[in-house]
Design a protein around this motif. Sequence first.
Motif, PDB file in Angstrom:
ATOM      1  N   CYS A   1       0.746  -1.120  -0.046  1.00 38.78           N
ATOM      2  CA  CYS A   1      -0.004  -0.003   0.026  1.00 38.78           C
ATOM      3  C   CYS A   1       1.055   1.343   0.146  1.00 38.78           C
ATOM      4  N   SER A   2       0.444   2.190  -0.924  1.00 37.66           N
ATOM      5  CA  SER A   2       1.372   3.316  -0.914  1.00 37.66           C
ATOM      6  C   SER A   2       1.009   4.211   0.421  1.00 37.66           C
ATOM      7  N   THR A   3       1.951   4.686   0.918  1.00 44.87           N
ATOM      8  CA  THR A   3       1.609   5.642   2.051  1.00 44.87           C
ATOM      9  C   THR A   3       0.870   6.707   2.136  1.00 44.87           C
ATOM     10  N   ASN A   4       0.476   7.206   0.860  1.00 43.75           N
ATOM     11  CA  ASN A   4      -0.463   8.090   0.378  1.00 43.75           C
ATOM     12  C   ASN A   4      -1.761   7.692   0.887  1.00 43.75           C
ATOM     13  N   PHE A   5      -2.054   6.403   0.767  1.00 42.43           N
ATOM     14  CA  PHE A   5      -3.421   5.822   0.770  1.00 42.43           C
ATOM     15  C   PHE A   5      -3.792   4.861   1.681  1.00 42.43           C
ATOM     16  N   ALA A   6      -2.815   4.814   2.887  1.00 42.29           N
ATOM     17  CA  ALA A   6      -2.695   3.836   3.890  1.00 42.29           C
ATOM     18  C   ALA A   6      -3.677   4.509   4.840  1.00 42.29           C
ATOM     19  N   SER A   7      -4.275   3.793   5.802  1.00 44.91           N
ATOM     20  CA  SER A   7      -5.074   4.243   6.893  1.00 44.91           C
ATOM     21  C   SER A   7      -4.880   3.322   7.976  1.00 44.91           C
ATOM     22  N   VAL A   8      -5.091   4.119   9.111  1.00 49.31           N
ATOM     23  CA  VAL A   8      -4.853   3.150  10.357  1.00 49.31           C
ATOM     24  C   VAL A   8      -6.284   3.306  11.320  1.00 49.31           C
ATOM     25  N   GLN A   9      -6.539   2.102  11.547  1.00 46.96           N
ATOM     26  CA  GLN A   9      -7.921   1.834  12.242  1.00 46.96           C
ATOM     27  C   GLN A   9      -7.482   1.465  13.807  1.00 46.96           C
ATOM     28  N   ILE A  10      -8.214   1.896  14.678  1.00 50.53           N
ATOM     29  CA  ILE A  10      -7.985   1.347  16.211  1.00 50.53           C
ATOM     30  C   ILE A  10      -9.334   1.158  16.744  1.00 50.53           C
ATOM     31  N   GLN A  11      -9.174   0.317  17.829  1.00 51.56           N
ATOM     32  CA  GLN A  11     -10.435   0.144  18.634  1.00 51.56           C
ATOM     33  C   GLN A  11      -9.824  -0.672  19.965  1.00 51.56           C
ATOM     34  N   SER A  12     -10.538  -0.464  21.198  1.00 53.19           N
ATOM     35  CA  SER A  12     -10.145  -0.937  22.054  1.00 53.19           C
ATOM     36  C   SER A  12     -10.748  -2.438  22.316  1.00 53.19           C
ATOM     37  N   SER A  13     -10.147  -3.210  23.275  1.00 53.07           N
ATOM     38  CA  SER A  13     -10.454  -4.699  23.244  1.00 53.07           C
ATOM     39  C   SER A  13     -11.917  -4.810  23.553  1.00 53.07           C
ATOM     40  N   LEU A  14     -12.596  -3.919  24.445  1.00 55.61           N
ATOM     41  CA  LEU A  14     -13.893  -4.271  24.947  1.00 55.61           C
ATOM     42  C   LEU A  14     -14.757  -2.999  24.303  1.00 55.61           C
ATOM     43  N   ASN A  15     -14.222  -2.321  23.376  1.00 57.30           N
ATOM     44  CA  ASN A  15     -14.911  -1.428  22.580  1.00 57.30           C
ATOM     45  C   ASN A  15     -15.333  -0.072  23.357  1.00 57.30           C
ATOM     46  N   THR A  16     -14.664  -0.012  24.477  1.00 58.53           N
ATOM     47  CA  THR A  16     -14.693   1.714  24.903  1.00 58.53           C
ATOM     48  C   THR A  16     -14.485   2.515  23.779  1.00 58.53           C
ATOM     49  N   LEU A  17     -13.188   2.262  23.252  1.00 59.55           N
ATOM     50  CA  LEU A  17     -12.988   3.130  22.179  1.00 59.55           C
ATOM     51  C   LEU A  17     -13.516   2.322  20.777  1.00 59.55           C
ATOM     52  N   PRO A  18     -14.464   2.810  20.185  1.00 59.08           N
ATOM     53  CA  PRO A  18     -15.159   2.052  19.061  1.00 59.08           C
ATOM     54  C   PRO A  18     -14.308   2.039  17.854  1.00 59.08           C
ATOM     55  N   ALA A  19     -14.271   0.925  17.143  1.00 58.94           N
ATOM     56  CA  ALA A  19     -13.520   0.928  15.796  1.00 58.94           C
ATOM     57  C   ALA A  19     -13.528   1.990  15.049  1.00 58.94           C
ATOM     58  N   HIS A  20     -12.664   2.609  14.481  1.00 58.03           N
ATOM     59  CA  HIS A  20     -12.940   3.817  13.498  1.00 58.03           C
ATOM     60  C   HIS A  20     -11.502   4.155  12.775  1.00 58.03           C
ATOM     61  N   THR A  21     -11.370   4.663  11.567  1.00 54.85           N
ATOM     62  CA  THR A  21     -10.196   5.249  11.119  1.00 54.85           C
ATOM     63  C   THR A  21      -9.695   6.435  11.794  1.00 54.85           C
ATOM     64  N   ILE A  22      -8.424   6.410  12.295  1.00 57.55           N
ATOM     65  CA  ILE A  22      -7.791   7.574  12.879  1.00 57.55           C
ATOM     66  C   ILE A  22      -7.278   8.714  11.836  1.00 57.55           C
ATOM     67  N   THR A  23      -7.183   9.866  12.080  1.00 61.06           N
ATOM     68  CA  THR A  23      -6.615  10.791  11.347  1.00 61.06           C
ATOM     69  C   THR A  23      -5.283  10.592  11.062  1.00 61.06           C
ATOM     70  N   SER A  24      -4.260  10.318  10.303  1.00 63.77           N
ATOM     71  CA  SER A  24      -3.157  10.087  10.237  1.00 63.77           C
ATOM     72  C   SER A  24      -2.494  10.623   8.908  1.00 63.77           C
ATOM     73  N   GLU A  25      -1.345  10.797   8.884  1.00 65.34           N
ATOM     74  CA  GLU A  25      -0.493  11.145   7.735  1.00 65.34           C
ATOM     75  C   GLU A  25       1.128  10.511   7.523  1.00 65.34           C
ATOM     76  N   ARG A  26       1.292  10.289   6.590  1.00 60.01           N
ATOM     77  CA  ARG A  26       2.644   9.558   6.071  1.00 60.01           C
ATOM     78  C   ARG A  26       3.659  10.531   6.542  1.00 60.01           C
ATOM     79  N   VAL A  27       4.797   9.959   6.621  1.00 57.34           N
ATOM     80  CA  VAL A  27       6.307  10.598   6.799  1.00 57.34           C
ATOM     81  C   VAL A  27       7.051  10.597   5.628  1.00 57.34           C
ATOM     82  N   ASN A  28       7.854  11.715   5.570  1.00 56.55           N
ATOM     83  CA  ASN A  28       8.791  11.847   4.377  1.00 56.55           C
ATOM     84  C   ASN A  28      10.062  10.943   4.348  1.00 56.55           C
TER      85      ASN A  28
END
Length: 484
Positions: free
Chosen positions: A24-51
Amino acid sequence: MLTLCSLIYLSSYVAFSQAAAAQCSTNFASVQIQSSLNTLPAHTITSERVNFAPYIYNQSISNVRVVPFAAQHTISLSQNNPCDLNTFTVPQSYYLRNVVVMEYDAEFFKQCSPQQWVLNLAAYGDVAAVLIANPSGSSHVYPLSGNVALDDPAIATRMISHSEYAKMQHVWNSTSEDILVSFECLDGSVSPLICMADQSVTGTHVEFDGEYQQQLNVTRNGHPVWFKQDVFFADLYMWLSIESSSSSWRWVIGHNYSDDATIRVQCLGGSQSNFVEPTDCGANWYDVHTQTFVSTLTSNDGVCDLGDIYVCTTMASDGRYRQIHDGTPLWIGDTGAGNSMIFVAESVVYDGPTMDGYYYFVVDGATNQAEAACFISDVMPSFEQQLMPYACNDWQVKDVQGGWVSDAAYQMELCYHPEYIAAVNAGVDYPQRLCMNDATKPDADYQSLFGVYELDNTTFYGGKPVYFQSPLSAADKGWYIVWW
């Protein structure tokens, strides 16, 4: 063949191939997070590549545990200094094959590049990936630069927003849950990040300002949904709304993409067929509550071009304020200032110290009450005057009875964020001019790109200065060379 007459370093990117699921190109990669008991629901977090490398993510990261850098151990120049793996105090097994999240820190940046942090973590704990949280702004991210003299890291690194990092910390501090992360690939058909910019001088629509991240596998009416998580304001979504009665559609921003009743602003004007995605809306946003067009609210693709001018007060409770955009006389609280703002207004608007005149006001965004004020002039200040709160010396503050009193201890001065993005370019010797031509082919294509490009050290894109070629005629807009 196009060449640059002056030698400069250019990074190359390999195009994303959907055929290779593990790449996957870093320009189109995404990061998904969630906590094990869903206190933090699954979602795509705001992220950006590095140079810095890798520019293609080859490894598979799926539901991998996230751990904070150094656990609860001291972080200092002598203990758990990311520039020196010999100072690490946590066991190597703590990091082993986990994703490490850490906050960008000015003291360590002075010592070495974030690229070195990643190399040290990989060497010490064989980590799966590194997430670096931006301490500046709420939803803002930008591409961190590296150091070409260092080895290329083999593991993925991305910057994440302050608000997302704060949510992780809340889970760790209040529950025993693990946080799991997955790296996925967006299809690249739309802009993964969309910037909404509020250019108003009083922050009328500042709650919409910031980056909106496309959410993986989340759609409404067959189109992607974008999400902005904020520390100071309510979370916002961007989606395509279709009216069942007329089948008319428009891009909207609201608090719940499943409920059109939560819509706050919508994209209107011209032919809707021109607005293929929200970035096409430009300045065509309409406030559904006031039923007026918001000419100061605009949308474009990519990260927001934040102002890099800060002002700091001497009062510990106020802290640092960031100019929201270049040329906009509005500063947003960045540290202890919370959601306070600084802008210019007539005295009568905020019940200032006098009946007439214009003041710099420090206003609490939650209560809309002025906390401090400094007189500028009897008439509308010039544009230059509006951009200089640090030059105002006679500040007054509210006393316990709500009256205005002079406070000689309350001062404002120019300052910088510790991780001021321009500092990334320190030590890089950029040529003042670049010449682009094709000496091998007199009748080369793209001759409109040829010519001399001047270095502009006041404008940054992707963390690096840009080069600009002045237009040859009034009909031309000129060309830029940017880091991408």
